[in-house]
Enzyme design. Sequence first.
Site, PDB file in Angstrom:
ATOM      1  N   ASP A 252       0.797  -1.215   0.025  1.00 41.82           N
ATOM      2  CA  ASP A 252       0.106  -0.005  -0.160  1.00 41.82           C
ATOM      3  C   ASP A 252       0.890   1.120   0.014  1.00 41.82           C
ATOM      4  OD1 ASP A 252      -2.534   1.805   0.538  1.00 41.82           O
ATOM      5  OD2 ASP A 252      -1.758   1.557   2.820  1.00 41.82           O
ATOM      6  N   LEU A 253       0.368   2.096  -0.667  1.00 44.61           N
ATOM      7  CA  LEU A 253       1.658   3.485  -0.212  1.00 44.61           C
ATOM      8  C   LEU A 253       1.350   4.220   0.766  1.00 44.61           C
ATOM      9  CD1 LEU A 253       3.268   5.203  -2.340  1.00 44.61           C
ATOM     10  CD2 LEU A 253       1.385   6.723  -2.844  1.00 44.61           C
ATOM     11  N   ASP A 254      -0.092   4.949   0.919  1.00 49.12           N
ATOM     12  CA  ASP A 254      -0.417   5.808   2.291  1.00 49.12           C
ATOM     13  C   ASP A 254      -0.369   5.286   3.601  1.00 49.12           C
ATOM     14  OD1 ASP A 254      -0.510   7.550   4.118  1.00 49.12           O
ATOM     15  OD2 ASP A 254      -2.703   7.973   3.733  1.00 49.12           O
TER      16      ASP A 254
ATOM     17  N   THR B 192       1.377  10.422   3.796  1.00 45.64           N
ATOM     18  CA  THR B 192       0.339  11.183   2.355  1.00 45.64           C
ATOM     19  C   THR B 192      -0.661  11.454   3.603  1.00 45.64           C
ATOM     20  OG1 THR B 192       0.261   9.820   1.950  1.00 45.64           O
ATOM     21  CG2 THR B 192       1.228  10.961   0.412  1.00 45.64           C
TER      22      THR B 192
ATOM     23  N   LYS C 292      -9.412   6.582   5.455  1.00 46.70           N
ATOM     24  CA  LYS C 292      -7.485   6.541   5.579  1.00 46.70           C
ATOM     25  C   LYS C 292      -7.294   4.739   4.708  1.00 46.70           C
ATOM     26  CE  LYS C 292      -4.381   7.847   8.756  1.00 46.70           C
ATOM     27  NZ  LYS C 292      -3.053   7.212   9.994  1.00 46.70           N
TER      28      LYS C 292
ATOM     29  N   LYS D 243     -10.827  -0.956  -1.969  1.00 50.36           N
ATOM     30  CA  LYS D 243     -10.930  -2.178  -0.942  1.00 50.36           C
ATOM     31  C   LYS D 243     -12.104  -1.408  -0.169  1.00 50.36           C
ATOM     32  CE  LYS D 243      -5.805  -0.701  -1.296  1.00 50.36           C
ATOM     33  NZ  LYS D 243      -4.896   0.427  -1.099  1.00 50.36           N
TER      34      LYS D 243
ATOM     35  N   GLU E  76       0.118  -3.417   4.610  1.00 52.66           N
ATOM     36  CA  GLU E  76      -1.105  -2.601   5.005  1.00 52.66           C
ATOM     37  C   GLU E  76      -1.425  -1.966   5.819  1.00 52.66           C
ATOM     38  OE1 GLU E  76      -4.370  -0.792   4.057  1.00 52.66           O
ATOM     39  OE2 GLU E  76      -4.122  -1.301   1.600  1.00 52.66           O
TER      40      GLU E  76
HETATM   41  P1  B16 Z   1      -6.254  10.161  -4.271  1.00 52.48           P
HETATM   42  P2  B16 Z   1      -3.553   4.179   0.194  1.00 52.48           P
HETATM   43  C1  B16 Z   1      -5.159   5.660  -0.081  1.00 52.48           C
HETATM   44  O1  B16 Z   1      -4.030   5.743  -0.500  1.00 52.48           O
HETATM   45  C2  B16 Z   1      -5.257   7.013   0.956  1.00 52.48           C
HETATM   46  O2  B16 Z   1      -5.036   6.041   2.414  1.00 52.48           O
HETATM   47  C3  B16 Z   1      -6.628   7.687   1.255  1.00 52.48           C
HETATM   48  O3  B16 Z   1      -7.454   8.404   2.408  1.00 52.48           O
HETATM   49  C4  B16 Z   1      -6.936   8.785   0.013  1.00 52.48           C
HETATM   50  O4  B16 Z   1      -7.903   8.660   0.499  1.00 52.48           O
HETATM   51  C5  B16 Z   1      -7.074   7.225  -1.531  1.00 52.48           C
HETATM   52  O5  B16 Z   1      -5.950   6.714  -1.480  1.00 52.48           O
HETATM   53  C6  B16 Z   1      -7.198   7.902  -2.655  1.00 52.48           C
HETATM   54  O6  B16 Z   1      -6.459   8.941  -2.656  1.00 52.48           O
HETATM   55  O7  B16 Z   1      -7.394  11.203  -3.879  1.00 52.48           O
HETATM   56  O8  B16 Z   1      -4.759  10.249  -4.013  1.00 52.48           O
HETATM   57  O9  B16 Z   1      -7.137   8.907  -4.900  1.00 52.48           O
HETATM   58  O10 B16 Z   1      -3.601   3.792   1.609  1.00 52.48           O
HETATM   59  O11 B16 Z   1      -4.499   3.325  -0.514  1.00 52.48           O
HETATM   60  O12 B16 Z   1      -2.360   4.077  -0.958  1.00 52.48           O
HETATM   61 MG    MG Z   2      -2.572   3.302   3.308  1.00 55.64          MG
END
Ligand code: B16
Ligand code: MG
Length: 214
Positions: free
Chosen positions: A8-10, A16, A44, A144, A168
């Site tokens: 996973d990234l964030d 972020t 999240k 997800k 994750e």
């Molecule tokens: P965007 P992940 C998610 O990243 C974030 O945790 C979540 O808070 C965010 O709303 C979602 O990406 C969408 O992001 O607005 O940049 O498309 O944890 O799945 O890497």
């Molecule tokens: Mg995440």
Amino acid sequence: NIEAIIFDLDGVIVDTAKYHFLAWQRLARELDIEFTIEDNERLKGVSRMRSLEIILEIGNKTLDEKEKEDLAFKKNEWYKEYIANMDESEILEGAKEFIELLRENNIKVVLGSASKNAKTILEKLNLIDCFHAIIDGTCVTKAKPDPQVFLQGAEAVGIDPINCIVFEDAEAGIEAAKRAGMVAIGVGEADTLKDAHIQIKGLYEMNMERLMSL
Ligand code: B16
Ligand code: MG
């Protein structure tokens, strides 16, 4: 056999969430909705549109589709401003080292993120070339906890889901990984990660020995 690792990234590679929070809070203020850092936990791993809907629920507001799209767009413009100056120093401890270790051991490195900004962020972190496949919010139709993002990730590198491990930080992501038939590792301190097969504090805890013992 561990053949691919899906990150996973964030919350796993970079934090972020703090920038998402700033942008959502700015939007919430405009809408006269009180949105706290605790509320932010609920966003999240959740898609942009679903995040907005959660905020509107908190504020007891209903808007039509067009209004919601405009607000989500606005939030994203602010978010992009906040992440504009991000660089390698924001990579979470141990992430880069662990990714490099996996590559040295011929294990596929895959991204499985809900974010539509994932590629921009990986470029800023100078990590984009480390990934054998990147599946992000622009690739999937189901968010997800649907397993789609992780199944697509496994397919992109030609690895059977049972040979994949997911890292994750969010409950929805842990559920998605398990539904994909993969080992789910929770990253972080949150007790919402109790459903993960194991939990670590950060990728700095990982090494080949620990990975092979999973
Ligand atoms: P965007 P992940 C998610 O990243 C974030 O945790 C979540 O808070 C965010 O709303 C979602 O990406 C969408 O992001 O607005 O940049 O498309 O944890 O799945 O890497
Ligand atoms: Mg995440």
